[in-house]
Design an enzyme around this catalytic site. Structure first.
Site, short mmCIF file in Angstrom:
data_model
loop_
_atom_site.label_atom_id
_atom_site.label_comp_id
_atom_site.label_asym_id
_atom_site.label_seq_id
_atom_site.Cartn_x
_atom_site.Cartn_y
_atom_site.Cartn_z
N CYS A 2 -15.89 69.64 44.73
CA CYS A 2 -16.39 68.27 44.69
C CYS A 2 -16.30 67.83 43.24
O CYS A 2 -17.05 68.31 42.39
CB CYS A 2 -17.83 68.19 45.18
SG CYS A 2 -18.54 66.52 45.05
N GLU A 104 -12.21 63.22 47.93
CA GLU A 104 -11.31 64.37 47.88
C GLU A 104 -9.88 63.84 47.96
O GLU A 104 -9.63 62.77 48.51
CB GLU A 104 -11.57 65.34 49.04
CG GLU A 104 -12.90 66.07 48.98
CD GLU A 104 -13.03 67.05 47.81
OE1 GLU A 104 -12.06 67.18 47.05
OE2 GLU A 104 -14.10 67.65 47.67
#
Length: 226
Positions: A2, A104
């Site tokens: 992340c 992402e």
């Protein structure tokens, strides 16, 4: 992994979501939160929940250089209890990192397409995080944190092979409870959030540049657009 996320909600909504008692952080909505920046965290101090600002990228108390934080923006859930740096923090140094989305990137030929993930409800949620306090050579204290990641759910795995640990409401209360010191108990909470309760959509590649911070970054775009 992340490496970018968002927190765009109004401050009262953040405080209410996590039952915060006190805010010691100059809050504003943010659309492209990146490592090394100061981010909002919710910590428990003697039974009171406080919203504070910590540097994103863990700098352990034993570190000789703050730059180690760039390598520790995330911590893998599967190995937390086997690495002394993280195992020692699991018992007492747990925090919640508020967010309402994360990014992402998916490889598409020579390009990488960013996607934004949210809860289906589009509500605020909390990442599971750990923190530590580091003192620099001049005696200045720095609190920093890392976001715990786990294997992806069926939605995230279409884009990436890791995802941040998102805690359900009841898990948030346990995670912040300093009376809960069992490493095994908290390790069992670090599971992928159900994919059926999340949504995903493509966003502009402009989000890849940390200098870009405006609200257009969270708007849905057609695939293969710049």
């Amino acid at each position: 992994m992340c490496g970018r996320f968002t927190l765009t909600a109004a401050l009262p909504d953040v405080l209410n979501t996590f039952s915060v008692d006190e805010a010691n952080y100059e809050y504003s909505p943010r659309y492209n939160i990146a490592p090394s920046q100061t981010i909002a965290v919710v910590a428990d101090h003697d039974g009171r929940r406080v919203l504070e600002g910590y540097r994103w990228g863990l700098v352990p108390r034993w570190a000789k250089d703050i730059k180690i934080g760039f390598k520790m923006i995330n911590a893998r859930a599967e190995t937390l209890d086997t690495k002394p740096t993280f195992r020692n923090l699991l018992a007492r140094n747990r925090v919640i990192i508020p967010a309402d989305g994360f990014f992402e990137w998916q490889n598409q030929g020579k390009e990488k397409q960013p996607f934004r993930f949210q809860l289906e409800s589009k509500q605020i949620f909390g990442f599971a995080g750990l923190y530590d306090e580091w003192i620099d050579p001049e005696g200045n204290k720095l609190r920093s944190c890392t976001i715990i990641t786990t294997r992806p759910n069926e939605l995230v795995q279409r884009v990436h092979d890791r995802m941040p640990v998102i805690l359900a409401e009841d898990a948030v209360n346990i995670w912040l409870d300093r009376n809960v010191s069992s490493v095994d108990q908290v390790m069992n909470m670090l599971q992928p959030y159900p994919g059926k309760s999340m949504i995903v959509y493509p966003v502009s590649r402009s989000v890849g540049n940390v200098r870009n911070t405006d609200s257009s970054l969270i708007e849905e775009v057609p695939l293969n657009s710049k």
